[in-house]
Design a protein around this motif. Sequence first.
Motif, PDB file in Angstrom:
ATOM      1  N   VAL A  69      -4.009  13.001  10.704  1.00 45.94           N
ATOM      2  CA  VAL A  69      -3.187  12.106   9.891  1.00 45.94           C
ATOM      3  C   VAL A  69      -2.252  11.338  10.816  1.00 45.94           C
ATOM      4  CG1 VAL A  69      -1.515  11.909   8.024  1.00 45.94           C
ATOM      5  CG2 VAL A  69      -3.267  13.705   7.933  1.00 45.94           C
ATOM      6  N   CYS A  70      -2.307  10.017  10.755  1.00 46.62           N
ATOM      7  CA  CYS A  70      -1.455   9.160  11.577  1.00 46.62           C
ATOM      8  C   CYS A  70      -0.253   8.670  10.769  1.00 46.62           C
ATOM      9  CB  CYS A  70      -2.256   7.964  12.087  1.00 46.62           C
ATOM     10  SG  CYS A  70      -3.385   8.336  13.449  1.00 46.62           S
ATOM     11  N   VAL A  71       0.565   7.874  11.404  1.00 43.84           N
ATOM     12  CA  VAL A  71       1.665   7.200  10.719  1.00 43.84           C
ATOM     13  C   VAL A  71       1.330   5.714  10.671  1.00 43.84           C
ATOM     14  CG1 VAL A  71       3.374   8.926  11.368  1.00 43.84           C
ATOM     15  CG2 VAL A  71       2.979   6.945  12.873  1.00 43.84           C
ATOM     16  N   PRO A  72       1.823   5.006   9.653  1.00 40.17           N
ATOM     17  CA  PRO A  72       1.457   3.593   9.504  1.00 40.17           C
ATOM     18  C   PRO A  72       1.895   2.765  10.718  1.00 40.17           C
ATOM     19  CG  PRO A  72       2.450   4.413   7.496  1.00 40.17           C
ATOM     20  CD  PRO A  72       2.652   5.476   8.521  1.00 40.17           C
TER      21      PRO A  72
ATOM     22  N   GLN B  20      -8.289   1.699   8.342  1.00 40.51           N
ATOM     23  CA  GLN B  20      -8.176   1.128   7.005  1.00 40.51           C
ATOM     24  C   GLN B  20      -6.961   1.707   6.285  1.00 40.51           C
ATOM     25  OE1 GLN B  20     -12.405   2.268   6.753  1.00 40.51           O
ATOM     26  NE2 GLN B  20     -12.655   0.464   5.455  1.00 40.51           N
ATOM     27  N   GLN B  21      -5.799   1.235   6.698  1.00 42.82           N
ATOM     28  CA  GLN B  21      -4.536   1.827   6.246  1.00 42.82           C
ATOM     29  C   GLN B  21      -4.165   1.454   4.813  1.00 42.82           C
ATOM     30  OE1 GLN B  21      -1.309   1.694   9.311  1.00 42.82           O
ATOM     31  NE2 GLN B  21      -2.880   0.772  10.644  1.00 42.82           N
ATOM     32  N   SER B  22      -4.804   0.443   4.237  1.00 47.68           N
ATOM     33  CA  SER B  22      -4.551   0.148   2.828  1.00 47.68           C
ATOM     34  C   SER B  22      -4.972   1.311   1.943  1.00 47.68           C
ATOM     35  CB  SER B  22      -5.311  -1.109   2.394  1.00 47.68           C
ATOM     36  OG  SER B  22      -4.753  -2.251   2.993  1.00 47.68           O
ATOM     37  N   PHE B  23      -5.933   2.122   2.426  1.00 48.02           N
ATOM     38  CA  PHE B  23      -6.423   3.269   1.662  1.00 48.02           C
ATOM     39  C   PHE B  23      -5.776   4.572   2.122  1.00 48.02           C
ATOM     40  CE2 PHE B  23     -10.130   0.292   1.892  1.00 48.02           C
ATOM     41  CZ  PHE B  23      -9.905  -0.276   0.655  1.00 48.02           C
TER      42      PHE B  23
ATOM     43  N   ARG C 150       2.398  -6.336   5.258  1.00 43.29           N
ATOM     44  CA  ARG C 150       1.842  -7.692   5.364  1.00 43.29           C
ATOM     45  C   ARG C 150       1.452  -8.000   6.808  1.00 43.29           C
ATOM     46  NH1 ARG C 150       6.295 -10.594   1.317  1.00 43.29           N
ATOM     47  NH2 ARG C 150       5.389  -9.762  -0.625  1.00 43.29           N
ATOM     48  N   GLN C 151       2.283  -7.546   7.755  1.00 40.31           N
ATOM     49  CA  GLN C 151       1.911  -7.742   9.167  1.00 40.31           C
ATOM     50  C   GLN C 151       0.627  -6.981   9.496  1.00 40.31           C
ATOM     51  OE1 GLN C 151       5.623  -6.362  10.762  1.00 40.31           O
ATOM     52  NE2 GLN C 151       6.455  -8.444  11.024  1.00 40.31           N
ATOM     53  N   TYR C 152       0.522  -5.767   8.959  1.00 41.58           N
ATOM     54  CA  TYR C 152      -0.712  -5.000   9.180  1.00 41.58           C
ATOM     55  C   TYR C 152      -1.926  -5.720   8.586  1.00 41.58           C
ATOM     56  CZ  TYR C 152      -4.481  -2.058   7.537  1.00 41.58           C
ATOM     57  OH  TYR C 152      -5.725  -1.589   7.224  1.00 41.58           O
ATOM     58  N   ALA C 153      -1.821  -6.210   7.339  1.00 39.73           N
ATOM     59  CA  ALA C 153      -2.955  -6.858   6.668  1.00 39.73           C
ATOM     60  C   ALA C 153      -3.432  -8.072   7.475  1.00 39.73           C
ATOM     61  CB  ALA C 153      -2.558  -7.269   5.251  1.00 39.73           C
TER      62      ALA C 153
ATOM     63  N   ALA D 142       0.858  -1.202   0.000  1.00 42.44           N
ATOM     64  CA  ALA D 142       0.000   0.000   0.000  1.00 42.44           C
ATOM     65  C   ALA D 142       0.884   1.239   0.000  1.00 42.44           C
ATOM     66  CB  ALA D 142      -0.916  -0.005   1.214  1.00 42.44           C
ATOM     67  N   LYS D 143       0.372   2.309  -0.592  1.00 43.74           N
ATOM     68  CA  LYS D 143       1.163   3.533  -0.719  1.00 43.74           C
ATOM     69  C   LYS D 143       1.517   4.124   0.639  1.00 43.74           C
ATOM     70  CE  LYS D 143      -0.214   4.910  -5.363  1.00 43.74           C
ATOM     71  NZ  LYS D 143      -0.767   5.979  -6.239  1.00 43.74           N
ATOM     72  N   ALA D 144       0.646   3.975   1.619  1.00 47.85           N
ATOM     73  CA  ALA D 144       0.940   4.538   2.933  1.00 47.85           C
ATOM     74  C   ALA D 144       2.166   3.886   3.563  1.00 47.85           C
ATOM     75  CB  ALA D 144      -0.271   4.374   3.849  1.00 47.85           C
ATOM     76  N   PHE D 145       2.443   2.645   3.246  1.00 49.19           N
ATOM     77  CA  PHE D 145       3.585   1.931   3.821  1.00 49.19           C
ATOM     78  C   PHE D 145       4.840   2.054   2.962  1.00 49.19           C
ATOM     79  CE2 PHE D 145       0.219   0.117   6.298  1.00 49.19           C
ATOM     80  CZ  PHE D 145       0.801  -0.312   7.485  1.00 49.19           C
TER      81      PHE D 145
END
Length: 386
Positions: free
Chosen positions: A373-376, A343-346, A312-315, A301-304
């Motif tokens: 705005v957070c950080v991943p 929903q960090q994928s977005f 992958r750990q987040y998913a 994901a672009k955020a990561f």
Amino acid sequence: MDRVKQDARGDDRRAPHRASTRRATGSPEPGDAPRTGQYRPAKPAAQRVGEDRYRPGGRRTSAEPLSASWKPRVEASREKAAPPQKTGIAKLTGTYGWRVYALPILVVLTVLVVVNTANSPAQPIAEQGATPGVESAGGDAAGGAIDGNGEQAIPENPATPVKLDVPTAELPNGSPFTQAGTGQWHVVPGTGPKIGTGKLYTYTVEVENGIDPASYAGDDAFAAAVQGTLSDPKSWTWDGKIALQRVDGSFPNPSFKVSLTTPETTHRADACGFQITFEASCYRKSLGRVLINLARWVRGAKAFGADMTGYRQYAINHEVGHALGNQHVGCGGNGQPAPVMMQQSFGVSDDYVSMLNDIPGGDKGKVAKDGRVCVPNAWPNPTPKQ
């Protein structure tokens, strides 16, 4: 001498003798009526002999012929009259019992259900669950048909897409991946120890059939990533309320299945759906599956950014969080680690993620458009105590 013996045995010769004796002495014979002082003429000898023949315990002589009793015995069991023939409803009742009355009731109920269903408005697919297709908690919609191998296949009925302007939700460029598999999965062999001390949840690791192993480094690599993530103390076992354990295909009913799945399969309505035209993973309760989208597993994901391991750990943690009953949340504050259920994928901006509220079956205001705005972040407990 022969004459004397014959007279001694013959009852027909003794009978007159007894009669004459009785007249002479006046002694009553058994069976005679009691004396009342009134003279009664003696019965003829032949009649008394006949009565003696049928006296209980009496002995019938060989000289007397067989004859039927003057008082015929009434048979104890008589032939019962044939019951009347049953006709119509009585015959049906005798054959089928209570079913005769239950059948009309069932017919009426069936007609009422059909009429009610025909008059009810159709429900959009998105309303069957919570935000299908956008890293949702999935829904309770019925799963797909069972294939020949006993696996649950997903029908091909995609929902109508909704286009949103969320630049951070686009799939990054990167390595190729298999677009469509067979819609069935196989269990990756292997088990693990129980991790944690709380309520136990078991899981299998599975991969959809038909995926090119080169795109994800093979089944063992995917299984190791899943088990390693869920066994980490920063994952869902951190607070002592939950325990997790990997099991294999011999375990009959795992709590959920973590399944690597192709994009085309995740797009189907009874899986994640594709209302938002961004690749996404999800948990579908009706399938009992955490569906990890292969496209995201390969591209991230672009955020990561380039942090593929972190994504992958987040998913894994996010979708397993849905299987454990957790819902979506927004950013807790600017610059803070994003909650794993965001929903960090977005993206990690509430302004972007809040757009997902507008789709049918969305989060309905759970994430406010507040500029935060957070950080991943990949973990339920990113900063465990040492």
